[in-house]
Design an enzyme around this catalytic site. Structure first.
Site, PDB file in Angstrom:
ATOM      1  N   GLU A   1      -9.177  -6.122  -4.610  1.00  0.00           N
ATOM      2  CA  GLU A   1      -9.425  -5.268  -3.437  1.00  0.00           C
ATOM      3  C   GLU A   1      -8.413  -4.123  -3.374  1.00  0.00           C
ATOM      4  O   GLU A   1      -7.243  -4.361  -3.059  1.00  0.00           O
ATOM      5  CB  GLU A   1      -9.235  -6.062  -2.138  1.00  0.00           C
ATOM      6  CG  GLU A   1     -10.248  -7.110  -1.861  1.00  0.00           C
ATOM      7  CD  GLU A   1     -10.288  -7.443  -0.358  1.00  0.00           C
ATOM      8  OE1 GLU A   1     -11.395  -7.534   0.155  1.00  0.00           O
ATOM      9  OE2 GLU A   1      -9.230  -7.573   0.275  1.00  0.00           O
TER      10      GLU A   1
ATOM     11  N   HIS B   1      -3.678 -11.634   0.913  1.00  0.00           N
ATOM     12  CA  HIS B   1      -4.512 -10.501   1.334  1.00  0.00           C
ATOM     13  C   HIS B   1      -3.614  -9.276   1.505  1.00  0.00           C
ATOM     14  O   HIS B   1      -2.431  -9.400   1.839  1.00  0.00           O
ATOM     15  CB  HIS B   1      -5.242 -10.837   2.640  1.00  0.00           C
ATOM     16  CG  HIS B   1      -6.289  -9.833   2.984  1.00  0.00           C
ATOM     17  ND1 HIS B   1      -6.000  -8.653   3.633  1.00  0.00           N
ATOM     18  CD2 HIS B   1      -7.622  -9.805   2.726  1.00  0.00           C
ATOM     19  CE1 HIS B   1      -7.116  -7.954   3.771  1.00  0.00           C
ATOM     20  NE2 HIS B   1      -8.113  -8.633   3.231  1.00  0.00           N
TER      21      HIS B   1
END
Ligand code: G3P
Length: 230
Positions: free
Chosen positions: A139, A91
């Site tokens: 993302e 992430h």
């Protein structure tokens, strides 16, 4: 193939401990089998949530370790035993290098865990696709936690990633996230070729979480009703 709503609880207060359990229970009331709703939990909350919530659950990170002397690491087998179906990796808030991504994917697959690897750019998505994770979540970090969604701000990143990843490995399921807050963000993401979205603040920090989930689910092709189980 189902569509997916991944919900990242991060370390928000509303996504930690008893609140994580409450939010996961709320999410499970919306499950109809058409959209996979997957809470992405802190490893410490995995067991309490898995004991009472029937959804598939992912962790926020795991390490490429085996049973042995690895103090402080998260063992894939322990995550699996605590009730996880999978984990995310890399992430934007917890990045790891490509060699660690590759070895952690292999360890997770040995342990029976699915893996969704986050990619912050098209180039990184291509590099990661070569390691054959089950999912890639595209993302852009600058949009995470913001008001403008990836679907509105970077539509070309989504469609280019879908194309590039499927060329490298058509079995990888492509998800997108960052700033996703409403049904239109979801429906655009699906129209651009993804299989779903990765959402955090739009649900975990929402004042009315039930309303937020219902709105997001109504953006999926199968979510034209309110998405809630009778
Ligand atoms: O992991 C999903 C996340 O990074 C997106 O965050 O708050 O923009 O939905 P948010």
């Amino acid at each position: 193939m189902p569509n997916y709503l991944f919900v990242n609880f991060k370390t928000y207060e509303g996504g930690t401990g008893e609140s994580a359990l409450g939010l996961a229970k709320l999410l499970s009331t919306f499950y109809t089998g058409e959209v996979e709703i997957i809470p992405v939990l802190q490893a410490l909350d995995m067991r309490i949530v898995s004991e009472s919530v029937p959804l598939k659950l992912f962790a926020q990170h795991v390490d490429a370790v085996k049973y042995g002397s690895n103090t402080g690491k998260i063992l894939p087998e322990a995550l699996k035993a605590a009730g996880a179906s999978g984990t995310i990796l890399n992430h934007a808030e917890n990045k790891i290098p490509n060699d660690a991504i590759k070895s952690t994917i292999a360890r997770c697959h040995e342990a029976g865990l699915k893996v969704m690897v986050c990619a912050e750019t098209l180039q990184r998505a291509k590099e990661i696709a070569a390691f054959s994770p089950d999912f890639i979540a595209v993302e852009p970090p600058e949009l995470i936690g913001g008001k403008m969604s990836v679907s509105a701000a970077r539509p070309e990143l989504i469609s280019d990633s879908v194309k590039a990843i499927s060329k490298i490995n058509p079995n990888i399921i492509v998800i997108t996230g960052a700033g996703v807050k409403n049904a239109e963000d979801v429906s655009k993401a699906i129209a651009l070729g993804t299989s779903g979205v990765f959402v955090a603040s739009g649900i975990v920090c929402a004042e009315d979480k039930e309303y937020a989930v219902r709105q997001l689910l109504s953006g999926f092709p199968s979510g034209k009703d309110d998405g809630k189980m009778p």
